[in-house]
Design an enzyme around this catalytic site. Sequence first.
Site, PDB file in Angstrom:
ATOM      1  N   CYS A  48       2.739   6.927  10.537  1.00  0.00           N
ATOM      2  CA  CYS A  48       2.638   7.486   9.188  1.00  0.00           C
ATOM      3  C   CYS A  48       3.823   8.384   8.851  1.00  0.00           C
ATOM      4  CB  CYS A  48       1.315   8.239   9.012  1.00  0.00           C
ATOM      5  SG  CYS A  48      -0.117   7.199   9.418  1.00  0.00           S
TER       6      CYS A  48
ATOM      7  N   SER B  81      -6.244   6.256  10.146  1.00  0.00           N
ATOM      8  CA  SER B  81      -5.168   6.199   9.155  1.00  0.00           C
ATOM      9  C   SER B  81      -5.722   5.652   7.843  1.00  0.00           C
ATOM     10  CB  SER B  81      -4.034   5.304   9.660  1.00  0.00           C
ATOM     11  OG  SER B  81      -3.546   5.777  10.899  1.00  0.00           O
TER      12      SER B  81
ATOM     13  N   ARG C 106       0.843  -1.196   0.000  1.00  0.00           N
ATOM     14  CA  ARG C 106       0.000   0.000   0.000  1.00  0.00           C
ATOM     15  C   ARG C 106       0.877   1.244   0.000  1.00  0.00           C
ATOM     16  NH1 ARG C 106       1.019   2.175   4.754  1.00  0.00           N
ATOM     17  NH2 ARG C 106       1.275   0.861   6.596  1.00  0.00           N
TER      18      ARG C 106
ATOM     19  N   GLN D 107       3.520   5.230   4.964  1.00  0.00           N
ATOM     20  CA  GLN D 107       4.642   4.826   5.805  1.00  0.00           C
ATOM     21  C   GLN D 107       4.245   3.666   6.712  1.00  0.00           C
ATOM     22  OE1 GLN D 107       7.856   5.997   6.088  1.00  0.00           O
ATOM     23  NE2 GLN D 107       7.770   7.541   4.468  1.00  0.00           N
ATOM     24  N   VAL D 108       4.557   3.780   7.992  1.00  0.00           N
ATOM     25  CA  VAL D 108       4.314   2.692   8.930  1.00  0.00           C
ATOM     26  C   VAL D 108       3.125   3.020   9.831  1.00  0.00           C
ATOM     27  CG1 VAL D 108       5.948   3.606  10.645  1.00  0.00           C
ATOM     28  CG2 VAL D 108       5.391   1.167  10.662  1.00  0.00           C
TER      29      VAL D 108
END
Length: 218
Positions: A168, A137, A70, A73-74
């Site tokens: 993120c 998120s 996707r 970030q994380v």
Amino acid sequence: MCSKLVVRNLGRQPYEPIWHAMQQFTDNRDGQTADEIWLLEHDPVFTQGQAGKEEHLLAPGDIPVVKVDRGGQVTYHGPGQLVVYFLLDIRRRKMGVRQLVSHIEQSIVALMADYGVEAAPRADAPGVYVDGAKLCSLGLRIRNGCSFHGLALNVNMDLAPFLRINPCGYAGMQMVQSSDLGGPQTVQDAAEKLTDCILAELDYEQAIHVTGLAKDYE
């Protein structure tokens, strides 16, 4: 255009099998396949998007890290968080990616407004926020004109694992959850009400509720 939406309730699931099922569904669908949303909770996991940088994983410890396809970030997924995956043929719906993101964000805004909570998206960081703290998120992947992945709404969960990452990609990003804001108190309540908001926002006429994955994608 298909006017019906399959709403698939999956309960609590490990991350990777569901991710691979989304890929399979997207790769195997055709022009007649109905759009679906999948509602679920995940076992604890950090997921690192395609742009994800290792430096944002501060101290994952015993929680596994999965690198996924996707955007973004994380982030962290865990029990008490409502995850909604959007498996939509956006090309068939003549919808762009930015438009889909906006519809998803507005669904969360509408959900929280029903509880008297003012939530809003941010132009510089996808997702939905309340007073600067992140409530939801968002990360998507588009393949052959079809979307997968989706949103993660913090409902009533342990927020501590977010301290092990830069959510993120933002150092010190404060996270918040609906149960502390006077919004939905349980994942089930959030799922029911958010489904109605999604149907209205994306203009589907009919919802078909099912439980579990289709046999092909188990």
